[in-house]
Design a protein around this motif. Structure first.
Motif, short mmCIF file in Angstrom:
data_model
loop_
_atom_site.label_atom_id
_atom_site.label_comp_id
_atom_site.label_asym_id
_atom_site.label_seq_id
_atom_site.Cartn_x
_atom_site.Cartn_y
_atom_site.Cartn_z
N GLU A 42 -63.43 42.35 44.77
CA GLU A 42 -62.74 41.63 43.65
C GLU A 42 -63.58 40.99 42.53
O GLU A 42 -64.41 40.32 43.08
CB GLU A 42 -61.48 41.05 44.15
CG GLU A 42 -60.56 41.54 44.95
CD GLU A 42 -59.44 40.79 45.63
OE1 GLU A 42 -59.62 39.50 45.24
OE2 GLU A 42 -58.64 41.12 46.45
N HIS A 43 -63.01 41.09 41.31
CA HIS A 43 -64.06 40.47 40.49
C HIS A 43 -62.81 39.98 39.37
O HIS A 43 -62.03 40.59 39.13
CB HIS A 43 -65.12 41.32 39.98
CG HIS A 43 -64.77 42.28 39.21
ND1 HIS A 43 -64.43 43.48 39.73
CD2 HIS A 43 -64.29 42.69 37.75
CE1 HIS A 43 -63.96 44.48 38.76
NE2 HIS A 43 -64.10 43.96 37.54
N GLU A 44 -63.32 38.92 38.78
CA GLU A 44 -62.54 38.23 38.06
C GLU A 44 -63.52 37.73 36.56
O GLU A 44 -64.39 37.13 36.98
CB GLU A 44 -61.89 37.17 38.52
CG GLU A 44 -60.95 36.42 37.37
CD GLU A 44 -60.18 35.20 38.16
OE1 GLU A 44 -59.66 34.14 37.23
OE2 GLU A 44 -60.13 35.31 39.17
N ILE A 45 -63.07 38.49 35.38
CA ILE A 45 -63.84 37.97 34.32
C ILE A 45 -63.11 37.28 33.41
O ILE A 45 -61.80 37.31 33.03
CB ILE A 45 -64.31 39.36 33.54
CG1 ILE A 45 -65.23 40.27 34.33
CG2 ILE A 45 -65.04 38.97 32.11
CD1 ILE A 45 -65.35 41.49 33.72
N ARG A 46 -63.74 35.93 33.12
CA ARG A 46 -62.93 35.04 32.45
C ARG A 46 -63.52 34.69 30.95
O ARG A 46 -64.66 34.70 30.67
CB ARG A 46 -62.94 33.53 32.93
CG ARG A 46 -62.54 33.53 34.44
CD ARG A 46 -62.71 31.93 35.01
NE ARG A 46 -61.94 32.07 36.46
CZ ARG A 46 -61.63 31.01 37.14
NH1 ARG A 46 -61.47 30.03 36.29
NH2 ARG A 46 -61.28 31.04 38.28
N VAL A 47 -62.58 35.28 30.10
CA VAL A 47 -63.15 35.51 28.70
C VAL A 47 -62.40 34.19 27.93
O VAL A 47 -62.54 34.26 26.65
CB VAL A 47 -62.65 36.70 28.17
CG1 VAL A 47 -63.50 37.85 28.75
CG2 VAL A 47 -61.04 37.15 28.03
N LYS A 48 -61.71 33.41 28.60
CA LYS A 48 -60.82 32.28 27.75
C LYS A 48 -61.92 31.54 26.95
O LYS A 48 -61.59 31.22 25.96
CB LYS A 48 -60.28 31.61 28.76
CG LYS A 48 -59.37 30.32 28.19
CD LYS A 48 -58.78 29.45 29.11
CE LYS A 48 -58.07 28.25 28.35
NZ LYS A 48 -57.45 27.45 29.30
N ASP A 50 -64.90 32.35 25.61
CA ASP A 50 -65.20 33.11 24.55
C ASP A 50 -64.11 33.22 23.41
O ASP A 50 -64.48 33.15 22.29
CB ASP A 50 -65.81 34.57 24.93
CG ASP A 50 -66.97 34.59 25.81
OD1 ASP A 50 -67.69 33.67 25.51
OD2 ASP A 50 -67.18 35.56 26.63
#
Length: 64
Positions: A42-48, A50
């Motif tokens: 599982e992976h989570e990318i946080r773009v908040k 950016d």
């Protein structure tokens, strides 16, 4: 001590020492080793951050 008494004791020691010596044998298996793995990644990318920075740079165009 007489030599005649030392010889049986020596033989007894040799017999006990050779009888108690552990033997380890390493042998390759005749069949290939099969490993079945069930892996869930599982992976989570946080773009908040950016997006917040994009908003900040748009609001203050002359900041740099």
């Amino acid at each position: 001590m007489k030599a005649s008494r030392l010889i049986p004791i020596g033989l007894l020691y040799v017999m006990v020492a050779t009888g108690c010596t552990p033997t380890v044998a390493v042998k390759a298996p005749s069949e290939p080793i099969t490993v079945n793995l069930n892996v869930k990644i599982e992976h989570e990318i946080r773009v908040k951050v950016d997006r917040d920075l994009d908003t900040l740079f748009e609001d203050k165009e002359g900041i740099f």
